[in-house]
Motif scaffolding. Structure first.
Motif, PDB file in Angstrom:
ATOM      1  N   UNK A  84       0.822  -1.210   0.000  1.00  0.00           N
ATOM      2  CA  UNK A  84       0.000   0.000   0.000  1.00  0.00           C
ATOM      3  C   UNK A  84       0.854   1.257   0.000  1.00  0.00           C
ATOM      4  N   UNK A  85       1.835   1.325   0.900  1.00  0.00           N
ATOM      5  CA  UNK A  85       2.605   2.561   1.056  1.00  0.00           C
ATOM      6  C   UNK A  85       3.755   2.653   0.045  1.00  0.00           C
ATOM      7  N   UNK A  86       3.967   1.591  -0.727  1.00  0.00           N
ATOM      8  CA  UNK A  86       5.037   1.616  -1.729  1.00  0.00           C
ATOM      9  C   UNK A  86       4.514   1.654  -3.160  1.00  0.00           C
ATOM     10  N   UNK A  87       3.279   2.084  -3.342  1.00  0.00           N
ATOM     11  CA  UNK A  87       2.808   2.420  -4.669  1.00  0.00           C
ATOM     12  C   UNK A  87       2.069   1.352  -5.446  1.00  0.00           C
ATOM     13  N   UNK A  88       1.739   0.214  -4.799  1.00  0.00           N
ATOM     14  CA  UNK A  88       1.044  -0.842  -5.533  1.00  0.00           C
ATOM     15  C   UNK A  88      -0.384  -0.452  -5.911  1.00  0.00           C
ATOM     16  N   UNK A  89      -0.967   0.500  -5.191  1.00  0.00           N
ATOM     17  CA  UNK A  89      -2.359   0.889  -5.434  1.00  0.00           C
ATOM     18  C   UNK A  89      -2.485   2.400  -5.643  1.00  0.00           C
ATOM     19  N   UNK A  90      -1.466   2.997  -6.244  1.00  0.00           N
ATOM     20  CA  UNK A  90      -1.454   4.442  -6.451  1.00  0.00           C
ATOM     21  C   UNK A  90      -0.428   5.102  -5.536  1.00  0.00           C
ATOM     22  N   UNK A  91      -0.281   6.398  -5.707  1.00  0.00           N
ATOM     23  CA  UNK A  91       0.693   7.164  -4.915  1.00  0.00           C
ATOM     24  C   UNK A  91       0.065   7.543  -3.581  1.00  0.00           C
TER      25      UNK A  91
END
Length: 260
Positions: free
Chosen positions: A161-168
């Motif tokens: 989540x916090x590393x960009x898998x679902x957007x910035x």
């Protein structure tokens, strides 16, 4: 006597942490209120999911939550009431004249008028290391009350989540339940080097699904709600699997009680 302070600032600047620390230093009674901020063009407010108030009351059990308590008990000494509002831009005027109209209307419903107003990024007595100037911000949230996470899956999901898998993702905050009865405040801000995983003091018995606040709030750009939702569904424990986790824990507890 009551001192009423309005604390405002952008997402993730440290409002709730500063409020907690201020309460812990205050010798008298303490009260808290979280209000909704104003929407701005291209800037969506994070949903007020009760995460902050739940965390504060766990850390300070005697804390009064003004939003859920109609009649406050008599205070001894000076009561400190801190009101938290997410506000993207510093006020144009200092003091009461700088309070946004939407916030003023909410204050009027509670018959409150702040003695002081403090804004992160404006007032020097507040820390400013996490104050960011957002130009565009989307928001998404999910109510997770009654949900319990597989611990390893939670760690993997949060990393993604916090590393960009679902957007910035610029800001993510959640209260998450684990099968052993613990709950964690999961906290991420893009200006920080790592996430915080802070356990709540209160632990539920390992007997089914807990009945307490559990929620995820995400703010960022180009978010993928469908992808987030799909992964969450894969990480949550079914009733049968939850029982497989909890039954050995209950057996150990019963054994300890019998031996004691």
């Amino acid at each position: 006597m009551q001192n009423t302070w309005l604390i405002t600032g952008p997402p993730g600047c440290g409002k709730t942490t500063w409020i907690r620390d201020s309460f812990l230093k205050h010798p008298g009674t303490c009260a808290y209120l979280r209000l909704s901020g104003s929407e701005q063009e291209d800037l969506e407010q994070g949903h007020n999911a009760g995460i902050d108030s739940t965390w504060l009351q766990d850390q300070i059990p005697e804390l009064l939550d003004v939003a859920t308590t109609a009649d406050a008990p008599p205070s001894t000494g000076t009561r400190l009431l801190l009101i938290e509002v997410q506000q993207f831009q510093p006020p144009t005027n200092s003091g009461p004249d700088g309070i946004e109209p939407q916030v003023l209307r909410q204050l009027e419903r509670f018959n409150l008028r702040p003695d002081r107003t403090l804004h992160f990024g404006l007032d020097p007595e507040l820390p400013d290391e996490d104050v960011l100037d957002f130009k565009r911000l989307e928001s998404w949230h999910r109510n997770l009350q009654g949900c319990v996470w597989d611990p390893n899956s939670l760690s993997s999901f949060w990393f993604e989540l916090v590393n960009g898998a679902y957007g910035d993702v610029y800001r993510a905050k959640a209260l998450m339940n684990l099968p052993d009865g613990r709950s964690f405040l999961c906290n991420w801000m893009v200006s920080q080097q790592s996430s915080q995983f802070l356990p709540l003091e209160a632990v539920e018995p390992p007997a089914g699904r807990p009945n307490r606040t559990s929620h995820l709030v995400v703010q960022g750009r180009a978010l993928d709600p469908t992808g987030i939702q799909s992964t969450i569904d894969d990480c949550l424990l079914t009733d049968d699997v939850l029982e497989l986790h909890q039954a050995p824990l209950r057996d150990r507890q019963h054994a300890l009680q019998s031996n004691g």
